[in-house]
Design a protein around this motif. Sequence first.
Motif: not given
Length: 379
Positions: A17-32
């Motif tokens: 769960g920690a890896i998935l949530v952190t990865s999703v957050m990273g994807i969103a921020i990096n794309l922006i």
Amino acid sequence: MNFLYKLMKKDPNDREGAILVTSVMGIAINLIIASVKLVIGAAVSSIAIISEGVNNAADALTSVLTLVGTKLAGKHPDKEHPFGYGRIEYLTSLIVAVMILVTGAEVLISSVKLIFEPNDELSISYLSLAIVAVSAVIKFVLGLYTIRMGRKADSLALEGVGEDCRNDAFASGITIAAALIFLLFRFSVDAYAGILTSLLIIKAGFDVLRSTVSELIGRPGDAELAGRIYSEIRSTEGVLNAADMMLHNYGPDAYSGSVNVEMDHEMTVGEIYQILHKLQLHIMHEYGVTMVFGVYAVDTDHEEVMELRGRIAEFVRGREHVKSYHAVYLEPETEKIYCDLTVDYQLHDWDTLRADFLAYMAEHYPDQEVELTVETEFV
């Protein structure tokens, strides 16, 4: 963060769960951030800012890979892979490292070309510079958080993404410095800033690659985990000592192992079984390690055996690189002597040590055969 965990229905204390949530957050921020930097870089014709935007887009992709790798690594064991799929995470880390290196190489090539073919259309504004500065702060905080979560979850891929994010913030600092030089002195060092940025990216890629390859080749087992298990074993009634532990890693949280224990030579097989079976189940439930035991029979009752152990201890005390001895046994029928010496990794000449020990033992026990095993620690 709690909102994301609730939205994705994940437990913050769960590794996946920690890896998935952190990865999703990273994807969103990096794309922006990537979108903003690519637009600004194209508008002001800055290779340094465009390079950062490309790198941020690559960061989003590496986060996607981390996400996919974590899901695949969580598959249940099957007939073809009885130890599970945990090592897929190391392959994911390898791909992440290669992608970071490719991104760095592309940025380096573009920047070097710019030195020989200068861009005369550079038009940086303080507003665009401020936006880059804000994105740098966001990336730095994101990087630190991702590294912390990667270490907490024991995920090399996630840690590598975090280190790349942190390096992106440093790269933004270089870009901002280059832009300020242009604004203040109307002199462009954009190409050189791009080169420095590319070198930071390449360094991050090599760091992730080195760690991942080291895991694939085979690192020592987790020393902290081994220490806790050793303490459990040595404190168990009936076990005199433990040595030669090996921990085999089949993913960040999947271990199988083996260890040799010294037990009184007069104990019955049934008595030894009861002790070791309970210990095996305890280690499996408490630490998640499937442990296999080897048994050394040790005689602690006879005076000649105690004298033998004292002789060997005297030899060990005089050798800098010999860390300990164990498995000392005097075979009753043949009076053959068995002994294991554990050495550190600084000792490369095992043959000389073996010869010295056999000569030492021959001096004190001239009529007895000695069987010596020299080994290192594996954890």
